[in-house]
Write an enzyme that holds these catalytic residues in place. Structure first.
Site, PDB file in Angstrom:
ATOM      1  N   LYS A 170      51.048 -18.602  38.868  1.00 58.25           N
ATOM      2  CA  LYS A 170      51.676 -17.668  37.926  1.00 58.25           C
ATOM      3  C   LYS A 170      53.011 -17.148  38.468  1.00 58.25           C
ATOM      4  O   LYS A 170      53.408 -16.024  38.200  1.00 58.25           O
ATOM      5  CB  LYS A 170      50.728 -16.505  37.628  1.00 58.25           C
ATOM      6  N   ARG A 239      47.154 -24.472  59.279  1.00 58.98           N
ATOM      7  CA  ARG A 239      47.001 -23.224  58.514  1.00 58.98           C
ATOM      8  C   ARG A 239      45.767 -22.461  58.997  1.00 58.98           C
ATOM      9  O   ARG A 239      45.822 -21.248  59.214  1.00 58.98           O
ATOM     10  CB  ARG A 239      46.886 -23.540  57.020  1.00 58.98           C
ATOM     11  N   TYR A 271      37.331 -16.711  58.322  1.00 57.21           N
ATOM     12  CA  TYR A 271      37.965 -16.959  59.613  1.00 57.21           C
ATOM     13  C   TYR A 271      37.410 -16.053  60.708  1.00 57.21           C
ATOM     14  O   TYR A 271      37.530 -16.368  61.897  1.00 57.21           O
ATOM     15  CB  TYR A 271      39.480 -16.779  59.505  1.00 57.21           C
TER      16      TYR A 271
END
Length: 291
Positions: A170, A239, A271
Site C-alpha cells: 500500500k 535478514r 527471533y
C-alpha cells in the site's frame, strides 16, 4: 497477472454448481496467495517448496489456525490444477511435492563471525565484486527482504544521512538506517557506475536489467559456499541474521518490528527464540534503573 486467473477459476467453480460459501472461501484463500506473491515479488510459477513454507509462516503470522491454513493449501492446489489444465502457467511446482507440515519453522541465522566471512568473499578489485559486496552489506546492514533489495533504485539511498527508503505494501514507506560499512561499500560500488540517476536500478544484473530472485540467491549461495558456511541458508538468511544480532545487541522488539516492516509484532517475536547470548541478568542490569 494473477487476479484475472482467480476470477476465471471462480467462474468455472460457479458453473459447476459450487455453493456460495465455497466460492467465498476460495476467493479469500486465493486473495491471501496473491497478496503474498505481490509482497514477495514473485510470480505464480515461482511458488515452489521454499515459498510454500514462507507462505505458511505468513498465514501463521496472521493468526490463522492450522485447519484454516490446510484449507488454503487445498484451495491453492486446486487453483494450480486449473492453471495447468488451461495452460495459464508452464510450471506448477506445488503440484509435484509433498506439502510441508504446518508448523512454525525457526529461521536460519548466521553468527556474526560467519556473516563477516561471507561479506569478505567478493573480490572488490572487480566491478562485479564491488556490486556483490554492496549487495551483501545492504542485505545485512538494513535487514532487507530479497524483493526489497531487488526493487531498490538509486534515489532510494541517502548516503549523506545513511538511510535507505523502502516502499512496502500500500505504498507504505519506511526509512532504515544503514551503517558506515554499508555506506562505504555503496560509495565504492557507485564509483564504478556511469550516468546513474534517480530512477536507475541500484543493483542491476550483469545484463543491466533488474535482478531476479534466482540471480540474487545464486550470488548469496556461491559466496556462502566459498566461505565454507554449511548452514541450510536461504535468500533471506542475512535478514534473519540482522534481526537476531539486533536483538542480541539490545534492540527492543517494537523498534525491530518497524525496521523489518512487519505488520504484526508476533512475526518479529519468533527471533527471540534464536537469541542465545542475551541472559536475563544482562538485560536486567542494562535496563533497570536500580540494578
Amino acid at each position: 497477472m494473477t487476479d484475472p486467473f482467480v476470477g476465471e477459476f471462480l467462474e468455472e467453480l460457479k458453473s459447476k454448481g459450487k455453493a456460495v460459501n465455497t466460492l467465498d472461501a476460495y476467493g479469500r484463500d486465493l486473495k491471501h496467495l496473491t497478496d503474498f506473491l505481490v509482497e514477495e515479488g514473485i510470480d505464480l510459477e515461482e511458488f515452489n517448496e521454499i515459498e510454500v513454507s514462507n507462505f505458511i509462516n505468513h498465514l501463521l503470522d496472521l493468526g490463522m489456525s492450522r485447519t484454516t491454513i490446510s484449507r488454503h493449501l487445498v484451495s491453492i492446489r486446486n487453483f494450480y490444477k486449473f492453471l495447468r489444465r488451461k495452460n495459464k502457467v508452464l510450471e506448477a511446482p506445488i503440484l509435484y511435492f509433498e506439502l510441508p507440515e504446518i508448523k512454525r519453522a525457526l529461521p536460519v541465522s548466521l553468527t556474526i563471525e560467519q556473516v563477516e566471512e561471507l561479506l569478505a568473499m567478493p573480490d572488490t578489485s572487480t566491478a562485479k565484486g564491488k556490486r556483490d559486496r554492496a549487495i551483501l552489506e545492504i542485505l545485512y546492514g538494513a535487514g532487507l527482504k530479497a524483493s526489497e533489495l531487488i526493487e531498490l533504485n538509486y534515489r532510494d539511498v541517502d548516503l549523506s544521512r545513511g538511510y535507505v527508503s523502502i516502499k512496502g505494501r500500500k505504498n507504505k514507506e519506511r526509512h532504515i538506517p544503514i551503517g558506515s560499512y554499508s555506506v562505504d561499500t555503496l560509495k565504492e560500488y557507485l564509483s564504478t557506475r556511469e550516468n546513474i540517476v534517480g530512477a536507475s536500478i541500484l543493483f542491476p544484473s550483469m545484463r543491466g536489467d533488474r535482478m531476479t530472485r534466482q540471480g540474487l540467491w545464486k550470488i548469496i549461495k556461491d559466496y556462502a559456499d566459498e566461505a565454507g558456511i554449511d548452514e541450510n541458508i536461504n535468500i533471506n538468511t542475512l535478514r534473519h541474521s540482522y534481526a537476531v544480532h539486533m536483538l542480541s545487541g539490545g534492540a527492543d522488539l517494537t523498534t525491530l518490528s518497524l525496521l523489518l516492516g512487519h505488520n504484526d509484532i508476533k512475526a518479529t517475536s519468533i527471533y527471540l527464540k534464536l537469541v542465545k547470548n542475551r541472559k536475563f541478568k544482562d538485560v536486567y542490569e542494562e535496563a533497570h534503573p536500580r540494578a
